[in-house]
Design an enzyme around this catalytic site. Sequence first.
Site, mmCIF file in Angstrom:
data_model
loop_
_atom_site.group_PDB
_atom_site.id
_atom_site.type_symbol
_atom_site.label_atom_id
_atom_site.label_comp_id
_atom_site.label_asym_id
_atom_site.label_seq_id
_atom_site.Cartn_x
_atom_site.Cartn_y
_atom_site.Cartn_z
ATOM 1 N N SER A 89 28.921 28.854 38.602
ATOM 2 C CA SER A 89 29.437 28.741 39.968
ATOM 3 C C SER A 89 28.331 29.078 40.980
ATOM 4 C CB SER A 89 30.669 29.636 40.135
ATOM 5 O OG SER A 89 31.381 29.306 41.303
ATOM 6 N N ASP B 216 38.696 21.586 37.668
ATOM 7 C CA ASP B 216 38.185 22.722 38.440
ATOM 8 C C ASP B 216 38.704 22.663 39.880
ATOM 9 O OD1 ASP B 216 36.682 24.660 39.798
ATOM 10 O OD2 ASP B 216 34.916 24.298 38.573
ATOM 11 N N HIS C 73 38.071 26.226 36.367
ATOM 12 C CA HIS C 73 36.837 26.895 36.764
ATOM 13 C C HIS C 73 36.558 28.005 35.773
ATOM 14 C CE1 HIS C 73 33.680 27.553 39.676
ATOM 15 N NE2 HIS C 73 33.999 28.843 39.806
#
Length: 220
Positions: free
Chosen positions: A116, A170, A201
């Site tokens: 991320s 996601d 995610h």
Amino acid sequence: MSRPPIEIETAPNPTASVILMHGLGADGNDFVPIAGELDLSAVGPVRFVFPNAPVIPVTLNGGYQMPAWFDIAATDFNVQEDAAGLRRSQATIEAVIANEKARGIAADRIVVAGFSQGCAMALLTGLRHTERLGGIVGLSGWLPLAASTAAERHAANHDTPVFLGHGRQDPMVPIARALQSRDALAALGYTVEWHEYAMAHSVCMEEVADLNDFLLRVLR
């Protein structure tokens, strides 16, 4: 960094390093379990380094202070990028890389990776590093400061293998954003190994297996 990095060595006297940056609101402990899930014994002893992001106010979360590599002002990561914060954390990761080199790890035996926000840091730092790295890994993230990448990238890492993995479901970083990043890197001539998974995610075991194969190849 708010705290020193967490380090795990698979055996004494490591000959390779994997530097893995966590995501927003987490810390270095978040990815420590992955060191036990990867089997890199074929490339020799490996040092896993898990840096900790500084604790800063995050605009998207109402200014609440949390571990973050840089501020995020909007869900559209192309809008109002925190260039100053990104570059501060880039300098931090560069210092981590320099420390690995000082301990005897050759640059081409170092992989920078992240999840991320950490993915953004891995791409930002890896593409601009002045010596060829072993590889660059981005999990569930995106390419930051994309408009300046062509001008700021370093030729030393033009041929460095890049691994990008992303979940098709996601909700935090839509896969369309990751595909844009993949295509932007490909347009600049980078070799991108792209993987997508039936997940949100997060990280799944299939991705860990693919990452394991990638690391074995680039650190051989």
